[in-house]
Motif scaffolding. Structure first.
Motif, PDB file in Angstrom:
ATOM      1  N   GLY A 128       0.828  -1.201   0.000  1.00 46.55           N
ATOM      2  CA  GLY A 128       0.000   0.000   0.000  1.00 46.55           C
ATOM      3  C   GLY A 128       0.864   1.253   0.000  1.00 46.55           C
ATOM      4  O   GLY A 128       2.075   1.189   0.157  1.00 46.55           O
ATOM      5  N   PRO A 129       0.238   2.409  -0.164  1.00 44.45           N
ATOM      6  CA  PRO A 129      -1.218   2.605  -0.185  1.00 44.45           C
ATOM      7  C   PRO A 129      -1.870   2.520  -1.556  1.00 44.45           C
ATOM      8  O   PRO A 129      -3.096   2.431  -1.649  1.00 44.45           O
ATOM      9  N   ASP A 130      -1.083   2.534  -2.640  1.00 45.21           N
ATOM     10  CA  ASP A 130      -1.688   2.647  -3.966  1.00 45.21           C
ATOM     11  C   ASP A 130      -2.087   1.307  -4.574  1.00 45.21           C
ATOM     12  O   ASP A 130      -3.001   1.243  -5.387  1.00 45.21           O
ATOM     13  N   TYR A 131      -1.384   0.242  -4.227  1.00 45.66           N
ATOM     14  CA  TYR A 131      -1.680  -1.099  -4.727  1.00 45.66           C
ATOM     15  C   TYR A 131      -1.768  -1.125  -6.264  1.00 45.66           C
ATOM     16  O   TYR A 131      -2.839  -1.269  -6.858  1.00 45.66           O
ATOM     17  N   ASP A 132      -0.606  -1.022  -6.875  1.00 44.62           N
ATOM     18  CA  ASP A 132      -0.505  -1.056  -8.334  1.00 44.62           C
ATOM     19  C   ASP A 132      -0.683  -2.500  -8.808  1.00 44.62           C
ATOM     20  O   ASP A 132       0.167  -3.361  -8.569  1.00 44.62           O
ATOM     21  N   LEU A 133      -1.780  -2.774  -9.511  1.00 43.86           N
ATOM     22  CA  LEU A 133      -2.088  -4.131  -9.949  1.00 43.86           C
ATOM     23  C   LEU A 133      -1.809  -4.359 -11.434  1.00 43.86           C
ATOM     24  O   LEU A 133      -2.160  -5.415 -11.973  1.00 43.86           O
ATOM     25  N   ALA A 134      -1.160  -3.409 -12.090  1.00 41.50           N
ATOM     26  CA  ALA A 134      -0.874  -3.567 -13.513  1.00 41.50           C
ATOM     27  C   ALA A 134      -0.074  -4.839 -13.808  1.00 41.50           C
ATOM     28  O   ALA A 134      -0.394  -5.564 -14.777  1.00 41.50           O
ATOM     29  N   PRO A 135       0.980  -5.173 -13.035  1.00 44.67           N
ATOM     30  CA  PRO A 135       1.693  -6.425 -13.310  1.00 44.67           C
ATOM     31  C   PRO A 135       0.803  -7.653 -13.175  1.00 44.67           C
ATOM     32  O   PRO A 135       1.033  -8.667 -13.833  1.00 44.67           O
ATOM     33  N   LEU A 136      -0.195  -7.567 -12.317  1.00 48.18           N
ATOM     34  CA  LEU A 136      -1.106  -8.687 -12.118  1.00 48.18           C
ATOM     35  C   LEU A 136      -1.896  -8.985 -13.387  1.00 48.18           C
ATOM     36  O   LEU A 136      -2.156 -10.149 -13.714  1.00 48.18           O
ATOM     37  N   GLU A 137      -2.271  -7.945 -14.111  1.00 41.34           N
ATOM     38  CA  GLU A 137      -3.020  -8.127 -15.356  1.00 41.34           C
ATOM     39  C   GLU A 137      -2.213  -8.940 -16.364  1.00 41.34           C
ATOM     40  O   GLU A 137      -2.762  -9.794 -17.081  1.00 41.34           O
ATOM     41  N   LYS A 138      -0.898  -8.715 -16.414  1.00 45.06           N
ATOM     42  CA  LYS A 138      -0.049  -9.458 -17.339  1.00 45.06           C
ATOM     43  C   LYS A 138       0.062 -10.924 -16.924  1.00 45.06           C
ATOM     44  O   LYS A 138       0.070 -11.825 -17.782  1.00 45.06           O
ATOM     45  N   LEU A 139       0.148 -11.178 -15.615  1.00 51.12           N
ATOM     46  CA  LEU A 139       0.206 -12.568 -15.140  1.00 51.12           C
ATOM     47  C   LEU A 139      -1.090 -13.307 -15.446  1.00 51.12           C
ATOM     48  O   LEU A 139      -1.067 -14.474 -15.863  1.00 51.12           O
ATOM     49  N   VAL A 140      -2.216 -12.652 -15.263  1.00 52.16           N
ATOM     50  CA  VAL A 140      -3.503 -13.276 -15.558  1.00 52.16           C
ATOM     51  C   VAL A 140      -3.626 -13.548 -17.057  1.00 52.16           C
ATOM     52  O   VAL A 140      -4.118 -14.614 -17.481  1.00 52.16           O
ATOM     53  N   ALA A 141      -3.179 -12.600 -17.885  1.00 50.57           N
ATOM     54  CA  ALA A 141      -3.216 -12.811 -19.342  1.00 50.57           C
ATOM     55  C   ALA A 141      -2.351 -13.984 -19.748  1.00 50.57           C
ATOM     56  O   ALA A 141      -2.718 -14.789 -20.635  1.00 50.57           O
ATOM     57  N   TRP A 142      -1.174 -14.131 -19.115  1.00 48.20           N
ATOM     58  CA  TRP A 142      -0.294 -15.284 -19.384  1.00 48.20           C
ATOM     59  C   TRP A 142      -0.988 -16.575 -18.987  1.00 48.20           C
ATOM     60  O   TRP A 142      -0.989 -17.554 -19.763  1.00 48.20           O
TER      61      TRP A 142
END
Length: 259
Positions: free
Chosen positions: A239-253
């Motif tokens: 936190g506090p911003d919790y950047d989830l952009a890398p998570l989107e790439k893992l889910v796409a993979w």
């Protein structure tokens, strides 16, 4: 096993509204599991920064999410009586309609112990306590009314054990766990998985029944770990911003591999 993606929303340096928003965004992205961790103070950054307790948060997440699995990565065995912990887990299991992953480990963060009045002991004594607690937790689950729901209504809450000790932890994994969370690099993961297979063989269990979990911030980091046998990859975010952009790439993979 198919690839699964988790996120550890670290409950530090944020207001709860920001944590709640991150959990909702992670579910919308399509992760398989949302974890927090079981500590009482931040592990990095400002040592006296904002921080929240794990299990009360899991109960809230059980109501605030609808489909994703939830859990601690991982619960510290030392902080709660095993029977109480079993009942807490069963309760969150029911609130979430069977979406709880019960992650547990022996504990290591000395400040938690000191500030909250727990006996820190030694690494060996904490591991011994974990070994004593696991069958007590399982026994309590068998006695509770109502019984646990478990994943897909099986009645069995999936157990994740975190750690890599070759003589004790991996032996507990072989006997009790559905998921092993390793904190290892690729070479170490391969070697320790071989040791886990030996412990499984000693009790007549197939090591492939145990899902191998590890941390991965990028697809590039996840791929060699997948080749080494891991299938659950968790991205940790502060936190506090919790950047989830890398998570989107893992889910796409994950989705591209499973397609």
């Amino acid at each position: 096993m198919t690839i699964r993606i988790g996120v550890q929303i670290q409950p530090q340096h944020a207001d709860y509204a920001q944590i709640r928003d991150a959990a909702r965004r992670a579910e919308e992205i399509g992760v398989d599991v949302i974890f927090n961790w079981d500590h009482f103070y931040p592990l990095y950054g400002e040592p006296d920064g904002k921080h929240f307790e794990a299990w009360t948060m899991l109960a809230a997440w059980a109501e605030q999410t609808t489909s994703v699995e939830i859990g601690c990565l991982v619960t510290c065995n030392s902080y709660r009586n095993p029977e109480l912990l079993a009942d807490m887990a069963r309760t969150v299991d029911h609130i979430s309609d069977g979406r709880l992953v019960f992650g547990i480990g022996s504990g290591w963060f000395e400040r938690d112990y000191t500030e909250y009045g727990y006996d820190f002991g030694t690494a060996g004594s904490r591991l011994d306590a974990l070994g004593e607690a696991l069958p007590r937790i399982e026994k309590r689950w068998s006695e509770l009314n109502p019984a646990p729901l478990g994943r897909d209504g099986s009645g069995d809450i999936p157990v994740m054990i975190g750690g890599g000790g070759e003589k004790k932890t991996l032996k507990y994994v072989a006997k009790h766990a559905d998921i092993w969370h390793s904190f290892s690099d690729v070479a170490t993961l391969e070697r320790k998985r071989g040791i886990l297979a030996e412990h499984c063989a000693a009790i007549g269990r197939d090591v492939t029944e145990i899902e191998v979990s590890t941390a991965a911030d990028t697809v590039e980091a996840a791929k060699p770990l997948h080749d080494a046998g891991a299938t659950l990859f968790t991205y940790g975010v502060d936190g506090p911003d919790y950047d989830l952009a890398p998570l989107e790439k893992l889910v796409a993979w994950r989705d591209s591999v499973g397609a």
